[in-house]
Motif scaffolding. Structure first.
Motif, PDB file in Angstrom:
ATOM      1  N   MET A   1      -8.494 -10.587  -6.241  1.00  0.00           N
ATOM      2  CA  MET A   1      -8.820  -9.164  -6.348  1.00  0.00           C
ATOM      3  C   MET A   1      -7.895  -8.342  -5.438  1.00  0.00           C
ATOM      4  O   MET A   1      -7.370  -7.302  -5.864  1.00  0.00           O
ATOM      5  CB  MET A   1     -10.277  -8.925  -5.945  1.00  0.00           C
ATOM      6  N   ALA A   2      -7.665  -8.805  -4.222  1.00  0.00           N
ATOM      7  CA  ALA A   2      -6.787  -8.090  -3.290  1.00  0.00           C
ATOM      8  C   ALA A   2      -5.371  -7.999  -3.848  1.00  0.00           C
ATOM      9  O   ALA A   2      -4.737  -6.939  -3.785  1.00  0.00           O
ATOM     10  CB  ALA A   2      -6.784  -8.787  -1.931  1.00  0.00           C
ATOM     11  N   ASN A   3      -4.882  -9.089  -4.424  1.00  0.00           N
ATOM     12  CA  ASN A   3      -3.535  -9.078  -5.001  1.00  0.00           C
ATOM     13  C   ASN A   3      -3.453  -8.161  -6.219  1.00  0.00           C
ATOM     14  O   ASN A   3      -2.441  -7.490  -6.423  1.00  0.00           O
ATOM     15  CB  ASN A   3      -3.088 -10.501  -5.345  1.00  0.00           C
ATOM     16  N   LEU A   4      -4.507  -8.122  -7.011  1.00  0.00           N
ATOM     17  CA  LEU A   4      -4.551  -7.219  -8.157  1.00  0.00           C
ATOM     18  C   LEU A   4      -4.536  -5.762  -7.683  1.00  0.00           C
ATOM     19  O   LEU A   4      -3.792  -4.923  -8.214  1.00  0.00           O
ATOM     20  CB  LEU A   4      -5.788  -7.492  -9.007  1.00  0.00           C
ATOM     21  N   LEU A   5      -5.333  -5.468  -6.677  1.00  0.00           N
ATOM     22  CA  LEU A   5      -5.352  -4.113  -6.115  1.00  0.00           C
ATOM     23  C   LEU A   5      -3.977  -3.748  -5.551  1.00  0.00           C
ATOM     24  O   LEU A   5      -3.510  -2.616  -5.716  1.00  0.00           O
ATOM     25  CB  LEU A   5      -6.429  -4.009  -5.032  1.00  0.00           C
TER      26      LEU A   5
ATOM     27  N   ALA B   1      -1.082  -4.924  -6.564  1.00  0.00           N
ATOM     28  CA  ALA B   1      -0.189  -4.695  -7.708  1.00  0.00           C
ATOM     29  C   ALA B   1      -0.420  -3.316  -8.327  1.00  0.00           C
ATOM     30  O   ALA B   1       0.496  -2.723  -8.884  1.00  0.00           O
ATOM     31  CB  ALA B   1      -0.388  -5.786  -8.751  1.00  0.00           C
ATOM     32  N   GLN B   2      -1.641  -2.809  -8.217  1.00  0.00           N
ATOM     33  CA  GLN B   2      -1.975  -1.483  -8.742  1.00  0.00           C
ATOM     34  C   GLN B   2      -1.745  -0.377  -7.705  1.00  0.00           C
ATOM     35  O   GLN B   2      -2.123   0.767  -7.916  1.00  0.00           O
ATOM     36  CB  GLN B   2      -3.434  -1.463  -9.213  1.00  0.00           C
ATOM     37  N   ASN B   3      -1.152  -0.762  -6.572  1.00  0.00           N
ATOM     38  CA  ASN B   3      -0.849   0.166  -5.479  1.00  0.00           C
ATOM     39  C   ASN B   3      -2.108   0.805  -4.886  1.00  0.00           C
ATOM     40  O   ASN B   3      -2.076   1.922  -4.381  1.00  0.00           O
ATOM     41  CB  ASN B   3       0.146   1.242  -5.926  1.00  0.00           C
ATOM     42  N   GLU B   4      -3.202   0.070  -4.937  1.00  0.00           N
ATOM     43  CA  GLU B   4      -4.462   0.505  -4.320  1.00  0.00           C
ATOM     44  C   GLU B   4      -4.495  -0.097  -2.910  1.00  0.00           C
ATOM     45  O   GLU B   4      -5.273  -1.009  -2.618  1.00  0.00           O
ATOM     46  CB  GLU B   4      -5.654   0.013  -5.150  1.00  0.00           C
ATOM     47  N   ILE B   5      -3.629   0.421  -2.046  1.00  0.00           N
ATOM     48  CA  ILE B   5      -3.377  -0.202  -0.746  1.00  0.00           C
ATOM     49  C   ILE B   5      -4.624  -0.271   0.144  1.00  0.00           C
ATOM     50  O   ILE B   5      -4.949  -1.344   0.657  1.00  0.00           O
ATOM     51  CB  ILE B   5      -2.198   0.497  -0.016  1.00  0.00           C
ATOM     52  N   PRO B   6      -5.346   0.829   0.365  1.00  0.00           N
ATOM     53  CA  PRO B   6      -6.531   0.728   1.240  1.00  0.00           C
ATOM     54  C   PRO B   6      -7.548  -0.293   0.731  1.00  0.00           C
ATOM     55  O   PRO B   6      -8.122  -1.056   1.517  1.00  0.00           O
ATOM     56  CB  PRO B   6      -7.104   2.142   1.239  1.00  0.00           C
ATOM     57  N   ALA B   7      -7.768  -0.323  -0.579  1.00  0.00           N
ATOM     58  CA  ALA B   7      -8.727  -1.285  -1.139  1.00  0.00           C
ATOM     59  C   ALA B   7      -8.210  -2.711  -0.975  1.00  0.00           C
ATOM     60  O   ALA B   7      -8.980  -3.620  -0.645  1.00  0.00           O
ATOM     61  CB  ALA B   7      -8.985  -0.975  -2.612  1.00  0.00           C
TER      62      ALA B   7
ATOM     63  N   GLY C   1      -8.723  -3.806   2.565  1.00  0.00           N
ATOM     64  CA  GLY C   1     -10.137  -4.136   2.784  1.00  0.00           C
ATOM     65  C   GLY C   1     -10.485  -5.526   2.283  1.00  0.00           C
ATOM     66  O   GLY C   1     -11.175  -6.284   2.980  1.00  0.00           O
ATOM     67  N   GLU C   2     -10.011  -5.872   1.095  1.00  0.00           N
ATOM     68  CA  GLU C   2     -10.288  -7.208   0.543  1.00  0.00           C
ATOM     69  C   GLU C   2      -9.604  -8.292   1.376  1.00  0.00           C
ATOM     70  O   GLU C   2     -10.209  -9.325   1.686  1.00  0.00           O
ATOM     71  CB  GLU C   2      -9.845  -7.292  -0.922  1.00  0.00           C
ATOM     72  N   PHE C   3      -8.333  -8.079   1.727  1.00  0.00           N
ATOM     73  CA  PHE C   3      -7.626  -9.074   2.544  1.00  0.00           C
ATOM     74  C   PHE C   3      -8.308  -9.251   3.908  1.00  0.00           C
ATOM     75  O   PHE C   3      -8.407 -10.362   4.421  1.00  0.00           O
ATOM     76  CB  PHE C   3      -6.155  -8.687   2.748  1.00  0.00           C
ATOM     77  N   GLU C   4      -8.793  -8.154   4.493  1.00  0.00           N
ATOM     78  CA  GLU C   4      -9.482  -8.256   5.789  1.00  0.00           C
ATOM     79  C   GLU C   4     -10.783  -9.052   5.668  1.00  0.00           C
ATOM     80  O   GLU C   4     -11.137  -9.796   6.584  1.00  0.00           O
ATOM     81  CB  GLU C   4      -9.732  -6.866   6.375  1.00  0.00           C
ATOM     82  N   MET C   5     -11.468  -8.914   4.531  1.00  0.00           N
ATOM     83  CA  MET C   5     -12.687  -9.697   4.325  1.00  0.00           C
ATOM     84  C   MET C   5     -12.360 -11.183   4.201  1.00  0.00           C
ATOM     85  O   MET C   5     -13.084 -12.032   4.717  1.00  0.00           O
ATOM     86  CB  MET C   5     -13.445  -9.182   3.105  1.00  0.00           C
TER      87      MET C   5
ATOM     88  N   LEU D   1      -1.337  -8.755   5.101  1.00  0.00           N
ATOM     89  CA  LEU D   1      -1.871  -7.674   5.938  1.00  0.00           C
ATOM     90  C   LEU D   1      -0.790  -7.098   6.854  1.00  0.00           C
ATOM     91  O   LEU D   1      -0.735  -5.885   7.062  1.00  0.00           O
ATOM     92  CB  LEU D   1      -3.061  -8.174   6.762  1.00  0.00           C
ATOM     93  N   ALA D   2       0.055  -7.954   7.392  1.00  0.00           N
ATOM     94  CA  ALA D   2       1.148  -7.469   8.240  1.00  0.00           C
ATOM     95  C   ALA D   2       2.031  -6.504   7.460  1.00  0.00           C
ATOM     96  O   ALA D   2       2.375  -5.418   7.945  1.00  0.00           O
ATOM     97  CB  ALA D   2       1.972  -8.649   8.762  1.00  0.00           C
ATOM     98  N   TRP D   3       2.375  -6.888   6.231  1.00  0.00           N
ATOM     99  CA  TRP D   3       3.237  -6.036   5.415  1.00  0.00           C
ATOM    100  C   TRP D   3       2.539  -4.717   5.061  1.00  0.00           C
ATOM    101  O   TRP D   3       3.136  -3.642   5.145  1.00  0.00           O
ATOM    102  CB  TRP D   3       3.668  -6.776   4.148  1.00  0.00           C
ATOM    103  N   LEU D   4       1.271  -4.798   4.699  1.00  0.00           N
ATOM    104  CA  LEU D   4       0.542  -3.601   4.290  1.00  0.00           C
ATOM    105  C   LEU D   4       0.298  -2.631   5.446  1.00  0.00           C
ATOM    106  O   LEU D   4       0.169  -1.428   5.232  1.00  0.00           O
ATOM    107  CB  LEU D   4      -0.787  -3.991   3.641  1.00  0.00           C
TER     108      LEU D   4
END
Length: 162
Positions: free
Chosen positions: A20-24, A26-32, A35-39, A54-57
């Motif tokens: 889900m985080a990778n899909l977000l 890819a859709q440039n939904e960076i904050p979301a 959030g998923e990667f942090e979880m 996360l480092a890159w984002l």
């Protein structure tokens, strides 16, 4: 929507959460995506891929945290060109170009990823080695497998040195 409902019922499904985080992303939904990667990271603190992502984002919004994530990822995956590239890029942004160059060089030798080679050329340019930066870019631009975006990025950097 189905994946989000699944995750509400099964919050520990890190495989789906990472997807889900990778899909977000890819859709440039960076904050979301963050959030998923942090979880995922909360449950898998030694996951170098998540740390690297996360480092890159966070490279522009929270450089210190980004450096911390990248350093941890590099400790866990010291031979990963993608991890080396992320940490080197953050070092370059922090003005530590000689240290960044050493990592970029290793990453570029071990990867065909065009972005790594472009970052290496950027660091060479920042270090004042215009000739080697142009050589890296010229080799890169000979590749037939570059995307339009990758080619444009390399051409723009090359043009800035002429």
């Amino acid at each position: 929507a189905g994946a989000q409902a699944w995750l509400k019922q099964r919050p520990d499904d890190n495989a789906l959460r990472t997807l889900m985080a990778n899909l977000l992303l890819a859709q440039n939904e960076i904050p979301a995506a963050i959030g998923e990667f942090e979880m995922v990271l909360a449950k898998e603190p030694r996951n170098p891929v998540v740390l690297n992502n996360l480092a890159w984002l966070k490279r522009d919004s929270d450089r210190e945290r980004a450096l911390s994530y990248a350093r941890r990822a590099l400790t866990l995956a010291p031979t990963s060109p993608e991890v080396q590239d992320t940490y080197a890029y953050l070092l370059m942004q922090s003005g530590k170009v000689p240290e960044a160059l050493r990592l970029f060089k290793v990453a570029a030798v071990n990867s065909g990823n065009p972005e790594i080679h472009t970052h290496y050329a950027m660091a060479l340019k920042d270090q004042g080695d215009r000739q080697e930066a142009l050589a890296v870019l010229d080799r890169l631009l000979q590749s037939k497998s570059l995307t339009e975006t990758q080619r444009a990025s390399a051409e723009k950097l090359r043009a800035s040195m002429l």
